[in-house]
Design an enzyme around this catalytic site. Structure first.
Site, PDB file in Angstrom:
ATOM      1  N   GLY A 171     -91.248  19.879  29.625  1.00 60.04           N
ATOM      2  CA  GLY A 171     -89.826  20.220  29.694  1.00 60.04           C
ATOM      3  C   GLY A 171     -89.595  21.187  30.840  1.00 60.04           C
ATOM      4  N   GLY A 172     -88.525  21.971  30.693  1.00 62.27           N
ATOM      5  CA  GLY A 172     -88.175  22.918  31.745  1.00 62.27           C
ATOM      6  C   GLY A 172     -89.237  23.976  31.975  1.00 62.27           C
ATOM      7  N   GLY A 406     -94.952  14.620  69.632  1.00 61.65           N
ATOM      8  CA  GLY A 406     -94.282  15.687  68.898  1.00 61.65           C
ATOM      9  C   GLY A 406     -95.259  16.491  68.068  1.00 61.65           C
ATOM     10  CB  ALA A 407     -98.351  15.547  66.285  1.00 57.93           C
TER      11      ALA A 407
END
Ligand code: HXC
Length: 516
Positions: A171-172, A406-407
């Protein structure tokens, strides 16, 4: 003099509290291969250093006959103690009391030590083993969780926060660990999910076991929710002790320095043997890390997740560093969504806690394809670019082989603020690999040639001669020094020492807006 009867009352209460939910439930915990909350704390902290806070707290619930069922401590043991002589705060949920479920008072106990951790600036360690919200209490339990979540956020970047999952976490309840810096899970006895297998079956008709849905292996390899897995409670606790040894107490402190005797030679001959002659042949970057770092200090983080990137802590001449490295042994070390997220998150932890960064580069670029584009390689790749650009700790780069496209920019280039950039003679710093480049820029020449294959090979060679090396970048000053690989360790020791007192401030603002 204190009245013996009064003292006896205290002793009796403590005896009761120490038994948590009672002998039977302790036996059942042991039968599952799990330690109790107190046994875990005893292993975690230096012997005899634990000071408990809130041992006699009980819940305030009166519904469902709860006033008849009270356990001293209310399902969580909280307090402080030491790890290798350094102060830490700890909470350890006691599954023997209402399944370690979180009541209003259970939450208050956790919040109390979180507040102390904030006020005094020392790490917080949570040992989670809980059935979630105390069902008999309803909304006050949910409120208790939110009180903890709120504090997790206040503490983020101020003190290190570590979560071990040593039982159920559903759950949370999963959101507190998710907001801490590192999560560890114990194999076979722990799981984490927002909704369990039954709800999954009802809603999506999928049949899945707890282990498959949210066990340690799943979260270590598929989701990346956990950074570490251990095969039992004791191993998990040993990992926490080791992990914390790399960290400072808080964001204004430095990590502890371990004694280190400088060796007569810090040259590492093996470093010259690791990168293969053929630039497309893989190698394991961990071999380089092992040679560079102080012996047996490397602690890999997120080992089984996004394996094309290796991140982790190590020591260099006794001092903590964080290492971010492309892994040519997996998908050629390409940058993709998961590896960018993994490295960005690790970078931000190191930057928040003054741990210098070493970036090892051998990257052919970003992974192409619809899967990557549609799932947002643009914003996810930007996370790493952003994280390394905003980091103000000492940042040093070593390019061992490829640094393409870009790397090259992203992987701690000079342009985004790296302090020292080294390259090995094997480095290839270019817009792309020679073959791809030659095919594009010499397309017409190759098409017109009598023998296109020979022409292509010729042009590939020409491009390689000009760009597939570190010298163009060194001419520009983008690389500070091209080094013999065997010198790498000593260059890094000297470089980080030179950068020890680095001060860099960022422009005034509320906070940046990292592409989430
Ligand atoms: C009160 C609980 C409890 C809970 C377990 N117990 N969970 N008591 N509140 N949430 C008690 C049981 O009654 C039992 O009491 C003891 O703990 C041990 O539980 P068992 O079921 O016997 O153990 P086991 O078979 O190991 O199963 C463990 C379990 C299961 C998988 C955790 O108990 C379970 O599914 N519990 C409910 C989980 C749940 O739905 N929680 C709420 C999630 S929602 P006795 O007296 O017999 O020892 C949530 C919202 C949080 O947490 C939101 C935050 C924002």
């Amino acid at each position: 003099m204190i009245n013996a009867e009064k003292l006896n009352k205290l002793v009796k209460k403590k005896e009761v509290a120490l038994l948590g939910g009672g002998v039977k439930r302790i036996e059942s915990q042991h039968k599952k291969g799990k330690l109790t909350a107190r046994e875990r704390i005893a292993l975690l902290l230096d012997s005899g250093t634990f000071e408990e806070i809130g041992m006699l707290v009980t819940h305030r619930s009166t519904d469902f006959g709860m006033e008849e069922q009270k356990y001293l401590g209310d399902g969580v043991v909280t307090g402080y103690g030491q790890i290798n002589g350094r102060l830490v705060y700890v909470f350890s949920q006691d599954f023997t009391v209402f399944g370690g479920s979180l009541s209003e008072t259970h939450a208050e106990k956790i919040c109390k030590i979180m507040d102390l951790a904030m006020k005094t600036g020392n790490p917080l360690i949570g040992l989670n083993d809980s059935g979630g919200a105390r069902i008999q209490e309803g909304v006050v339990s949910l409120g208790g969780y939110a009180d903890i979540f709120y504090r997790n956020v206040q503490l983020s970047g101020v003190i290190p926060q570590i979560s071990a999952i040593m039982g159920p976490c559903a759950g949370g309840a999963v959101y507190s660990p998710a907001m801490t810096d590192f999560t560890l899970m114990v194999e076979d006895t722990s799981y984490m999910f927002v909704t369990g297998p039954n709800v999954v079956k009802t809603v999506t008709h999928e049949e899945v076991s707890s282990e498959e849905l949210g066990g340690a292996k799943t979260h270590a390899s598929k989701s990346g929710v956990t950074h570490f897995t251990a095969n039992n409670d004791a191993a998990c606790i040993r990992m926490i002790r080791r992990l914390i040894s790399f960290m400072p107490q808080n964001c204004e402190d430095d990590a502890p320095v371990y004694p280190y005797e400088t060796k007569s030679s810090e040259l590492r001959e093996k470093l010259a043997q690791i990168v293969p002659q053929n630039s497309n042949t893989p190698y394991d970057v961990r071999e380089i890390i092992e040679e560079i770092a102080d012996e047996e200090t490397f602690m890999e983080v997120h080992k089984d997740y996004a394996e094309n990137m290796v991140v982790g802590f190590a020591r260099l001449a006794g001092r903590s560093i964080g290492i971010v490295a492309n892994q040519p042994a997996f998908l050629a070390g390409v940058l993709d969504i998961n590896s960018s997220k993994k490295a960005a998150r690790f970078t931000r932890f190191c930057d928040a806690f003054n741990i210098p960064l070493l970036v090892l580069v051998d990257v052919p670029g970003f992974l192409p394809g619809t899967d990557q584009e549609w799932n947002g390689i643009i914003v996810n790749g930007a996370k790493l670019l952003y994280a390394l650009s905003e980091a103000t700790v000492p940042k040093v780069t070593v390019i061992t082989r490829k640094a393409y496209g870009g790397a090259y920019d992203v992987m701690n280039s000079k342009h985004i603020g790296a302090d020292l950039n080294f390259a090995w003679p094997t480095a290839e710093i270019a817009v792309m690999g020679s073959k791809g480049a030659a095919e594009i820029i010499f397309k017409n020449d190759i098409a017109k040639a009598e023998n296109p294959e020979v022409k292509l090979a010729e042009k590939v060679d020409e491009y390689t001669q000009i760009f597939a090396n570190p010298y163009r970048a060194a001419e520009r000053g983008f690389i500070d020094e091209i080094i013999d690989p065997i010198q790498t360790r000593i260059k890094l020791i000297n470089g980080f020492k030179m950068l020890e007192n680095k001060v860099q401030s960022m422009p005034k603002r509320k906070h940046g807006n990292i592409p989430l």
